[in-house]
Write an enzyme that holds these catalytic residues in place. Structure first.
Site, PDB file in Angstrom:
ATOM      1  CB  VAL A   1      -0.965  -0.002   1.206  1.00 46.75           C
ATOM      2  CG1 VAL A   1      -0.212  -0.002   2.532  1.00 46.75           C
ATOM      3  CG2 VAL A   1      -1.925   1.177   1.136  1.00 46.75           C
ATOM      4  CG  ASP A   2       3.521   1.934   3.155  1.00 47.48           C
ATOM      5  OD1 ASP A   2       2.382   2.307   3.502  1.00 47.48           O
ATOM      6  OD2 ASP A   2       4.287   1.313   3.905  1.00 47.48           O
TER       7      ASP A   2
ATOM      8  CB  CYS B   1      18.265  -3.663   0.323  1.00 54.64           C
ATOM      9  SG  CYS B   1      17.215  -3.888  -1.133  1.00 54.64           S
TER      10      CYS B   1
ATOM     11  CB  CYS C   1      11.989  -8.945   1.393  1.00 59.73           C
ATOM     12  SG  CYS C   1      13.626  -8.847   0.611  1.00 59.73           S
TER      13      CYS C   1
END
Length: 353
Positions: free
Chosen positions: A5-6, A94, A192
């Site tokens: 959503v961000d 990252c 992740c």
């Protein structure tokens, strides 16, 4: 665009503000990724959601393969840090190397002036020095400035954080008003590529580490038991040590040179001083004098008052006004004054105890 959503709301806001927007998802894992079934990293659902959002917004969408760089810059670093007895922070790496490194280069190729992400953080220009400043996001519960401390001036100059002034609920409202399918999507706080939080299993399944026996010792060097690899332990760990002791013991040091896990009592986890290295400073090239700061020794740490004494070759000494628990070499220590990120460095081995 991660498919969450961000980043979806960030794209919608930029369109409202009149920007010409292009959606990009970085494909960070190869086709045989063990986590492809998950809605993480290279998961097909994440890519489908990002593509759907781009279609709804009417913007071009590209899936860019950065798997080789991710393997070299993030996964290799992740494994090597554990082998060296340090606790890595792959999200910082990252951001620095890929999202605000390789992606900025890709943006140039597309003729794009900026890279925008869904991070909750703010960038402002100092009227006095003209330097770009990094600040916490307005939503203190979602602030992600900790993960961005290593960004240089040239990276900040090419970056937009559209969500910096918003709360998480504001962000969901933006997505709902734009009819985006990600508006009510759950968020993940995990690494992740380790969706089940079992980083040891990941390191083994990816053939990045092998089990190797060594001693578990106390602070006096007495052997209390055996371990199967220092990579599978973290500073502050109590469970899973396989020891029978009169009082609880915790991992207080990972001695890679001698292949030892060192344990001690609860109070042995407290540290008042340590050094950081490879510092990045944001308001200046380097501070000219000691600083009074709030120091965060890990992302979910509330911060502790500290004096930072800058040194040579990108190093600094951190003196905590109140000792803090389980300070782990390899983690980022980020320095704040109110909402302003002064910079930070990586907690050095050998002087965190």
């Amino acid at each position: 665009m991660s498919g969450g959503v961000d980043s979806s709301a960030a794209a919608a806001l930029l369109l409202e503000q009149g920007y010409d927007v292009v959606g990009i998802t970085l494909k960070l894992w190869p086709q045989d990724c063990v986590n492809r079934a998950e809605d993480k990293c290279c998961g097909p659902q994440a890519v489908m959601d990002a593509r759907s959002v781009s279609h709804t917004l009417g913007i071009p969408y590209y899936l860019i393969d950065e798997a080789a760089d991710f393997q070299k810059q993030v996964i290799h670093y992740f494994a090597e840090e554990y082998k060296a007895g340090r606790t890595p922070n792959p999200c910082v790496m990252c951001n620095e190397k890929l999202k605000f490194g390789a992606l900025i280069s890709r943006a140039r190729q597309l003729g794009a002036e900026f890279v925008a992400t869904g991070h909750f953080a703010r960038i402002e220009k100092s009227p006095a020095s003209g330097r770009l400043l990094l600040k916490r996001g307005r939503d203190s519960r979602k602030d992600q400035s900790y993960f961005l401390f290593s960004l240089k001036q040239e990276q900040l100059a090419r970056t937009l954080f559209p969500l910096g002034e918003l709360t998480k609920s504001d962000t969901r409202c933006v997505a709902r008003e734009s009819h985006l399918k990600t508006a009510d999507k759950e968020e993940s706080m995990e690494i992740c590529f380790v969706p089940d939080k079992d980083y040891g299993k990941f390191l083994q399944s990816a053939n990045l580490v092998q089990k190797h026996r060594g001693d578990i010792v106390d602070l006096q060097g007495r052997v209390l038991g055996q371990h199967e690899g220092i990579e599978f332990y973290t500073i502050g760990q109590r469970r899973g040590l396989g020891l029978s002791t009169p009082a609880p013991v915790y991992v207080v040091e990972l001695d890679a040179a001698n292949n030892r896990v060192v344990v001690g009592g609860d109070s042995d986890l407290d540290r008042a001083e340590f050094n950081v290295e490879r510092c990045n400073w944001i308001p200046w090239d380097a501070p000219a004098e000691p600083l009074e700061v709030m120091a965060k020794v890990r992302y979910n740490h509330p911060g502790a008052a500290a004096t930072v004494i800058p040194g040579a070759n990108g190093r600094a000494k951190v003196i905590l006004h109140t000792p803090q628990r389980a300070i782990a070499p390899g983690q980022a220590c980020v320095f704040y004054q109110d909402d302003l990120v002064l910079g930070g460095g990586w907690i050095a081995r050998g002087d965190a105890r």
